[in-house]
Design a protein around this motif. Structure first.
Motif, short mmCIF file in Angstrom:
data_model
loop_
_atom_site.label_atom_id
_atom_site.label_comp_id
_atom_site.label_asym_id
_atom_site.label_seq_id
_atom_site.Cartn_x
_atom_site.Cartn_y
_atom_site.Cartn_z
N TYR A 181 0.86 -1.19 0.00
CA TYR A 181 0.00 0.00 0.00
C TYR A 181 0.89 1.23 0.00
CZ TYR A 181 -3.86 -3.02 1.53
OH TYR A 181 -4.81 -3.99 1.61
N ILE A 182 0.40 2.29 -0.62
CA ILE A 182 1.09 3.56 -0.41
C ILE A 182 0.07 4.58 0.06
CG2 ILE A 182 1.00 4.29 -2.87
CD1 ILE A 182 3.93 5.48 -2.14
N PHE A 183 0.36 5.20 1.20
CA PHE A 183 -0.50 6.23 1.77
C PHE A 183 0.16 7.58 1.51
CE2 PHE A 183 -2.00 3.23 5.47
CZ PHE A 183 -2.67 2.45 4.54
N SER A 184 -0.51 8.44 0.76
CA SER A 184 0.08 9.76 0.54
C SER A 184 -0.84 10.82 1.16
CB SER A 184 0.25 10.02 -0.95
OG SER A 184 -0.97 10.47 -1.51
N GLY A 185 -0.26 11.96 1.47
CA GLY A 185 -1.07 13.05 2.03
C GLY A 185 -0.27 13.91 2.98
N PRO A 186 -0.85 15.06 3.37
CA PRO A 186 -0.14 15.99 4.25
C PRO A 186 0.19 15.37 5.62
CG PRO A 186 -2.19 16.96 3.42
CD PRO A 186 -2.21 15.52 3.05
N ILE B 75 3.63 -1.19 3.82
CA ILE B 75 2.81 0.03 3.84
C ILE B 75 3.77 1.20 3.76
CG2 ILE B 75 1.05 1.36 5.05
CD1 ILE B 75 0.36 -1.19 6.63
N LEU B 76 3.75 1.87 2.61
CA LEU B 76 4.63 3.01 2.41
C LEU B 76 3.83 4.28 2.66
CD1 LEU B 76 6.12 1.82 -1.03
CD2 LEU B 76 6.80 1.12 1.29
N ALA B 77 4.45 5.24 3.33
CA ALA B 77 3.76 6.51 3.58
C ALA B 77 4.63 7.65 3.06
CB ALA B 77 3.50 6.69 5.07
N THR B 78 3.98 8.66 2.49
CA THR B 78 4.75 9.78 1.97
C THR B 78 3.93 11.07 2.01
OG1 THR B 78 5.95 10.68 0.07
CG2 THR B 78 4.06 9.30 -0.43
N THR B 79 4.64 12.17 2.24
CA THR B 79 3.99 13.48 2.13
C THR B 79 4.23 14.07 0.75
OG1 THR B 79 5.97 14.41 3.13
CG2 THR B 79 4.08 14.11 4.58
N ASP B 80 5.04 13.36 -0.06
CA ASP B 80 5.38 13.91 -1.38
C ASP B 80 5.35 12.80 -2.42
OD1 ASP B 80 6.16 15.46 -3.45
OD2 ASP B 80 7.95 16.28 -2.46
#
Ligand SMILES: [Zn+2]
Length: 580
Positions: free
Chosen positions: A41-46, A152-157
Motif C-alpha cells: 500500500y502507499i499512503f500519501s497526504g499531508p 505500507i509506504l507513507a509519503t507526504t510527497d
C-alpha cells in the motif's frame, strides 16, 4: 508518572476512532473482511492526517487473533503492536534511514516467516526520502513479495516516489482533516483532560492545525504547558507570534486613516515579537472578507474571525470596494512571498500601498466627521442635512415602511436585470453631462448613511458605485467588481436604490447597473459610432416593471448565478433579459 503527549495518548487505536479519511477506512475494512489484502500500500497526504496511524491499525487488524479483526486491542498481537514491541511489525523512517545498506538488510529479513503474527508488516514512513539505490532495492522486493509480507509506504510527497514503485502499490490519498472534525476532537479531549479555555480557543487551534490532527494536539500540548490552567486566546497569540483579532482591526483602521508612522511602528513591534508575517497577511484578508460578508448579510454567525462589533468597526472605515481592493493587494503580496525570504519588506510595501489607496482624496473616509457633519458645506442641501442627522426612514408611496433587505438568502437567488449592448448604448446616448457632474458632486454624501444601521445596506451598495452616465430620468451605476454589480442588478436592490436616491436627492431615476469592463465596452462602442457619424437614434429608455408580483422561477447554475427561465413573458418586450 511522566507526562505523555496528548497526541500519543489520543492516537486512535482502531478504525472507528479515526478522525476523517472515511473513504479509506471503509475500503480497508472491506478488504480485511473479505480477506483481499494487498501486499503493498502507499499512503500519501499531508503530515498529521493519519497515514502511520492507519498503517498501525491495519497491521494490528491483519494480525489480530480475534476472529472479526477489528482490531480488538486485547489479544497478544494487538497489545504488542500497541507497545511497539511486536517482532513482525517493522517500522522504518526513511528520512533518517535512507542508506542502501539498511534496505538490503530489510530485504534479507523479508524472506523469513513471521514469528508471532500472520503477516510481517513493513511500515516505511517518508518513503520518498530514500535514495534511488534504496528505491531500486525496495522495488525488487515489491516485484515478488512473499505471501506473508505487507508493505505500507507513507509519503507526504507522492511525486518523488518513482512510478515503478507506485504501480506496484495500492494507493490511498489522505486528505486534510476538516476544520469541524478537528475542532470536535480538540474539544472532546479538552473536556476529558479538564482543560478550560476561553471561547474561540478550540477554533483557533483547529485553524492553526491546518488539516492535521497530530498538529492540533501538539499545539494543544504546547498551549497547555504554557498557560498552566485556563487557556486564553492571548496565550496562543503569544506562542505563535500572532496578532489578535482586535489588534488586526486596529491595524486596518490605522491604514484607513493613513497613519503611516503608526502602521510601520506596529509592524516593527510585531516583527520583534517574531510574528509570522505570511500568516498575518492571510489573517488580514480573512478579517476584510468577514467585513464584506457582514456588509451583505448582517449575520455575525457566518463570520470566520470577527465578531459583530469588529465587523462594524471595519465597515466604518472601508467600503466594500475598498476592502476588496486591499484584499487584492494582500493577495498579490502572498504571491511575492513565494519568491523571497524578505516577507517584511513586501508586507510593509503592501501596507503603504493600502494606505495610499485609502487616503486618495475622492475616497477618503472620515467616520467621525461624517457622523456629525454628513455633507461638505458647499454641497449641503437642507433636506439632506436634516435626514442625515436623524436616521431616515425610507417610505413607499403608499406610506408603507420600506423593507430594507438585510438577510442573505443564498437558496433563493433574485432576478438580475441586465440589458443588451444596444440598449445600454441607447441609455448612454440619453446622458446629460452637466446633470451627471452635479450628481457626482453630491455622491459622497451617501457615505453618511452607511453609519445608520437602517440605511447601511443600500447606502453601501450605492457608495461602491461610480456614476457612468445620468440624466434627470436615469442613472447608470458602474461597479469595479462583478460580485457588486451582480448584487446591485438584483431587481429588489434596483428598486431599493431608486427609492433611496429619490429620498436623498429628490430625483426619481431609473437605475441601470453595469460592471466596469462592460461599461468600458459600451462607451468605446458609443464613441466609435459618434466618430463615424452614426450616432444612434434615441429610443425610449427601458423601464423596470416594479409592480409585477409574479413569482419568477430562477434556478441557480453551478456557479451560483441565477439562470433566468422566464423573462420576456413577464416583462414584455420592454426588457431584454440576457440569458447567461
Ligand atoms: Zn487483537
Amino acid at each position: 508518572m511522566a507526562y505523555k503527549a496528548l497526541y500519543r495518548t489520543y492516537r486512535p487505536n482502531d478504525f472507528e476512532s479515526m478522525v476523517g479519511q472515511k473513504h479509506i477506512i471503509t475500503t480497508l475494512k472491506n478488504a480485511i473482511a473479505t480477506k483481499k489484502i494487498a501486499h503493498a500500500y502507499i499512503f500519501s497526504g499531508p503530515r498529521g492526517t493519519g497515514k502511520t496511524t492507519t498503517a498501525k491499525i491495519l497491521a494490528k487488524a491483519v494480525n489480530c487473533l480475534n476472529p472479526d479483526h477489528q482490531p480488538c486491542n486485547e489479544c497478544e498481537n494487538c497489545i504488542a503492536i500497541n507497545q511497539n514491541s511486536h517482532p513482525d511489525i517493522i517500522e522504518i523512517d526513511a528520512a533518517s534511514n535512507n542508506g542502501v545498506d539498511e534496505v538490503r538488510e530489510l530485504i534479507e529479513k523479508v524472506k523469513y516467516a513471521p514469528i508471532k503474527g500472520k503477516y510481517k508488516v513493513y511500515i516505511i514512513d517518508e518513503v520518498h526520502m530514500m535514495t534511488p539505490g534504496a528505491f531500486n532495492a525496495l522495488l525488487k522486493t515489491l516485484e515478488e513479495p512473499p505471501a506473508h509480507v505487507i508493505f505500507i509506504l507513507a509519503t507526504t510527497d507522492i511525486h518523488k516516489v518513482i512510478p515503478t514503485v507506485l504501480s506496484r502499490c495500492q494507493r490511498f490519498d489522505f486528505t486534510k482533516i476538516s476544520f469541524e472534525d478537528i475542532k470536535e476532537k480538540v474539544e472532546e479531549i479538552m473536556e476529558k483532560e479538564n482543560i478550560t479555555a476561553e471561547d474561540g480557543v478550540s477554533s483557533l487551534i483547529s485553524e492553526l492545525a491546518d488539516g492535521g490532527m497530530r498538529d492540533a494536539l501538539s499545539i494543544l500540548d504546547q498551549v497547555v504547558s504554557y498557560a498552566k490552567d485556563h487557556i486564553t486566546m492571548q496565550h496562543i497569540y503569544d506562542i505563535y507570534g500572532m496578532m489578535s483579532t482586535a489588534e488586526m482591526v486596529h491595524y486596518l483602521s490605522l491604514i484607513a486613516l493613513g497613519k503611516t508612522n503608526e502602521v510601520l511602528e506596529m509592524i516593527e513591534q510585531y516583527i520583534e515579537k517574531g510574528i509570522d508575517v505570511k500568516r498575518l497577511t492571510y489573517d488580514l484578508m480573512v478579517c476584510l472578507k468577514d467585513a464584506i460578508v457582514f456588509q451583505f448579510t448582517s449575520d455575525a454567525q457566518v463570520l470566520e474571525r470577527l465578531n459583530k462589533e469588529q465587523a462594524s468597526e471595519i465597515l466604518k472605515y472601508y467600503s466594500t470596494n475598498q476592502a476588496l481592493f486591499i484584499v487584492d493587494i494582500l493577495n498579490e503580496t502572498m504571491g511575492y512571498y513565494r519568491q523571497t525570504s524578505n516577507y517584511r519588506l513586501f508586507f510593509e510595501l503592501a501596507s503603504l500601498k493600502a494606505i495610499d489607496k485609502m487616503i486618495q482624496k475622492d475616497q477618503k473616509v472620515e467616520p467621525q466627521v461624517l457622523n456629525s457633519q454628513p455633507l461638505k458645506e458647499e454641497t449641503k442641501k437642507p433636506v439632506v442635512e436634516e435626514k442625515a442627522v436623524h436616521p431616515i426612514k425610507i417610505e413607499q408611496e403608499e406610506s408603507q415602511p420600506l423593507e430594507i433587505k438585510q438577510e442573505y438568502k443564498p437558496t433563493s437567488p433574485s432576478l438580475r436585470i441586465q440589458y443588451s449592448m444596444d440598449e445600454y448604448i441607447n441609455i448612454v446616448a440619453h446622458g446629460d453631462k452637466k446633470f451627471k457632474n452635479d450628481l457626482i458632486q453630491k455622491w459622497d454624501g451617501i457615505r453618511a448613511y452607511i453609519d445608520n444601521e437602517k440605511t447601511r445596506y443600500v447606502a453601501q451598495l450605492i457608495a461602491d458605485a461610480k456614476i457612468g452616465a445620468a440624466s434627470k430620468e436615469f442613472i447608470v451605476l458602474v461597479y469595479n467588481y462583478k460580485i457588486l454589480s451582480s448584487k446591485a442588478q438584483e431587481k429588489e436592490n434596483l428598486i431599493l436604490i431608486r427609492r433611496f436616491i429619490k429620498e436623498i436627492f429628490d430625483y426619481d431615476l431609473e437605475v441601470y447597473v453595469v460592471e466596469h469592463s462592460m461599461f468600458v465596452d459600451i462607451t468605446k462602442t458609443y464613441m466609435q459610432l459618434i466618430q463615424a457619424n452614426k450616432k444612434p437614434e434615441l429610443k425610449e429608455l427601458p423601464h423596470l416593471d416594479t409592480t409585477s408580483n409574479e413569482t419568477i422561477k430562477v434556478e441557480e447554475d453551478f456557479d451560483g448565478n441565477a439562470t433566468i427561465e422566464m423573462g420576456k413573458s413577464i416583462f414584455g418586450d420592454v426588457l431584454n433579459i440576457k440569458e447567461k
